[in-house]
Scaffold this active site. Structure first.
Site, short mmCIF file in Angstrom:
data_model
loop_
_atom_site.label_atom_id
_atom_site.label_comp_id
_atom_site.label_asym_id
_atom_site.label_seq_id
_atom_site.Cartn_x
_atom_site.Cartn_y
_atom_site.Cartn_z
CD1 TRP A 1 -2.17 -2.09 1.95
CD2 TRP A 1 -3.14 -1.36 -0.23
NE1 TRP A 1 -3.30 -3.06 1.43
CE2 TRP A 1 -3.55 -2.45 0.10
CE3 TRP A 1 -3.33 -0.46 -1.10
CZ2 TRP A 1 -4.74 -3.08 -0.71
CZ3 TRP A 1 -4.36 -0.99 -2.03
CH2 TRP A 1 -5.03 -1.98 -1.74
CG ASP B 1 -3.12 3.95 3.85
OD1 ASP B 1 -4.22 3.98 4.53
OD2 ASP B 1 -2.80 3.19 2.99
CE LYS C 1 -8.62 -2.82 3.98
NZ LYS C 1 -7.53 -2.03 3.05
C1 LIG Z 1 -7.12 -1.70 1.97
C2 LIG Z 1 -6.07 -0.64 2.25
C3 LIG Z 1 -6.11 0.14 1.06
C4 LIG Z 1 -6.97 0.32 -0.09
O1 LIG Z 1 -8.13 0.74 0.23
P1 LIG Z 1 -9.30 1.26 -0.64
O2 LIG Z 1 -10.30 1.89 0.14
O3 LIG Z 1 -9.87 -0.06 -1.21
O4 LIG Z 1 -8.73 2.19 -1.51
C5 LIG Z 1 -4.96 1.20 1.36
N1 LIG Z 1 -4.15 1.23 2.28
C6 LIG Z 1 -4.17 0.09 3.25
C7 LIG Z 1 -3.20 0.14 4.38
C8 LIG Z 1 -5.25 -0.91 3.16
O5 LIG Z 1 -5.24 -1.76 4.21
#
Ligand SMILES: *Cc1c(COP(=O)(O)O)cnc(C)c1O
Length: 374
Positions: free
Chosen positions: A115, A185, A209
Site C-alpha cells: 500500500w 494511511d 476494515k
Molecule cells: C485496504 C487498504 C487500502 C486500499 O483501500 P481502498 O479503500 O480499497 O482504496 C489502502 N491502504 C491500506 C493500508 C489498506 O489496508
C-alpha cells in the site's frame, strides 16, 4: 475447545462464521442489530437512511453526530477538520500529493508494503518524491527503525502506512519527523488503539476494515494544511473545498457514514480506544503465542517487534498444507484465512469487531491440524 464445539459456534448468532477477512471485514453484531432495527424506518424520519436526502435534518444530524463522536473517541483537537470522502484510501494516494505537494517541494515516503508502494507510485505522477526508508529487500517483514530513515527536514510531508494489511506488520510508534507534516494511511488500524492526532498533519483511511463499511473514507486534516490546495484543483479532489462544505459539497456516501457513526458509538460504549486496544492485544497475543509454540510448524512472516495486532500472517511447511488448512478451516466456520498472494500462507485479520472466541477457535484448529498433519 474441541472442533465439534467450534461447529456449534458456527450455528450460533444467526449462522455467522468467524470472519477473518482483511476487508471489507467483520462488524460488531450490535451494530448490525441496530441497522436491522433502523432499516425500514429510521427513528423520527419515517424512512430508511438509504432513502433520505443528504440535506435533510435527519441526515444532517447523523453526519454531525458521527463527527462529534469521532472527535470524542480520538480526542481530535479543534484545529483539525474531519472529512468524509469517497474513492477509498486509493484516491487519497492521489489527493495527498495533489493538495499538499507544492511544485517547488518534494515529499518523503517510507515504504513498508504494497500500500505504501501504491501511495508512492501515485505521488510520482504529481511531484517530486523521495524514498526515506524501505524494508522491501526483506519482503517487508519488519518496520524500519528510526535510525534507518533518511528524512529530509525540508520535505513537504512524510507519508507512511501505520499497518501493513498484506504483510502483517505495524508501526508501534510514529516515525519522528520534527516539524514536517506527518501523513498516515491508517486504513487497516484506524480506531484500533489510541492515537495522538496532534502528531499528524493528515490521517486517512477507508472505513471498511475497522470503521464501518465500504463507501466512506475518513480524513482528519490539520487546518493550516488546507491552505496548500492549489486553486485549479478539481472540486471533488480539493481538501479545502471539501472542508469548507463540511463533506456535503455533493451527495456523500450516506449509508456508509451512518454505519461509521454506529461503529464509533459502539467503541465509545465499550470504553473507547484504550479498551479496544487491550482487547486487540489480547487476541493477537493469543494467536502469536500459538504460532511461537508450534516449534516452527507455523512460521510468522513479521519480525516479533513489528507484529501487527490487526493482520497476523504466517506460513505452513508447504503450499499444499496451506491449501488444506484453509479448506478445512473454512468448512468449520473459520472464514477468510487465505493469505495475500504476495506473502502466501495464512492471514488472520483480527479487527476490532472480531471476537476473542474466534481466536480461540482458530488456535484449537491449528493445534489439531498440526497434530494430524505435522
Ligand atoms: C485496504 C487498504 C487500502 C486500499 O483501500 P481502498 O479503500 O480499497 O482504496 C489502502 N491502504 C491500506 C493500508 C489498506 O489496508
Amino acid at each position: 475447545m474441541t472442533l465439534t464445539q467450534d461447529v456449534t459456534i458456527k450455528t450460533q448468532e444467526n449462522q455467522r462464521v468467524f470472519n477473518f477477512s482483511s476487508g471489507p471485514a467483520v462488524l460488531p453484531l450490535e451494530v448490525l442489530e441496530q441497522v436491522k432495527e433502523d432499516l425500514i424506518s429510521y427513528p423520527g424520519a419515517g424512512m430508511s437512511v438509504m432513502e433520505m436526502s443528504h440535506r435533510s435534518a435527519a441526515f444532517e444530524n447523523i453526519i454531525r453526530t458521527t463527527e462529534t463522536d469521532l472527535r470524542k473517541l480520538l480526542n481530535i483537537p479543534a484545529n483539525y477538520k474531519v472529512l468524509f470522502l469517497q474513492g477509498g484510501a486509493s484516491l487519497q494516494f492521489a489527493m495527498v500529493p495533489m493538495n499538499l505537494l507544492p511544485a517547488t517541494g518534494d515529499a518523503d515516503y517510507i515504504l513498508t508494503g504494497s500500500w505504501s508502494q501504491k501511495a508512492l507510485a501515485e505521488a510520482i505522477k504529481f511531484g517530486k518524491v523521495r524514498v526515506a526508508g524501505s524494508t522491501e529487500s526483506e519482503n517487508f517483514a519488519r518496520i524500519p527503525t528510526q535510525s534507518e530513515l533518511t528524512l529530509n527536514p525540508d520535505a513537504a510531508y512524510v507519508h507512511f502506512t501505520s499497518n501493513n494489511t498484506i504483510y502483517g506488520t505495524e508501526w508501534h510508534n510514529e516515525p519522528e519527523v520534527g516539524d514536517v507534516p506527518l501523513i498516515c494511511d491508517t486504513s487497516s488500524d484506524i480506531l484500533s488503539r489510541p492515537l495522538e492526532v496532534s502528531k499528524y498533519g493528515l490521517i486517512y483511511g477507508g472505513a471498511q476494515k475497522n470503521a464501518g463499511i465500504a463507501g466512506a473514507t475518513i480524513a482528519i486534516i490539520r487546518e493550516d494544511l488546507l491552505e496548500r490546495s492549489p486553486k485549479n484543483l478539481a472540486t471533488m479532489l480539493d481538501y479545502h473545498l471539501q472542508a469548507k462544505n463540511e463533506s456535503l459539497y455533493n451527495t456523500p456516501p450516506t449509508f456508509s457514514i451512518y454505519l461509521s457513526g454506529l461503529v464509533v458509538k459502539w467503541l465509545l460504549s465499550i470504553g473507547g480506544l484504550t479498551e479496544i486496544q487491550q482487547r486487540n492485544q489480547q487476541k493477537a497475543n493469543q494467536l502469536y503465542a500459538a504460532i511461537d509454540a508450534s516449534q516452527g510448524y507455523y512460521k510468522g512472516h513479521a519480525h516479533a517487534d513489528s507484529r501487527s495486532l490487526m493482520n497476523v500472517t504466517y506460513r505452513l511447511p508447504s503450499e499444499e498444507l496451506e491449501k488444506k488448512f484453509v479448506k478445512e478451516a473454512t468448512a468449520i466456520g473459520l472464514d477468510g484465512l487465505g493469505g495475500h498472494r504476495s506473502v502466501g500462507g495464512i492471514r488472520a485479520s483480527l479487527y476490532n469487531a472480531f471476537p476473542y472466541a474466534g481466536v480461540e477457535a482458530l488456535v484449537a484448529f491449528m493445534q489439531d491440524f498440526q497434530a494430524k498433519n505435522g
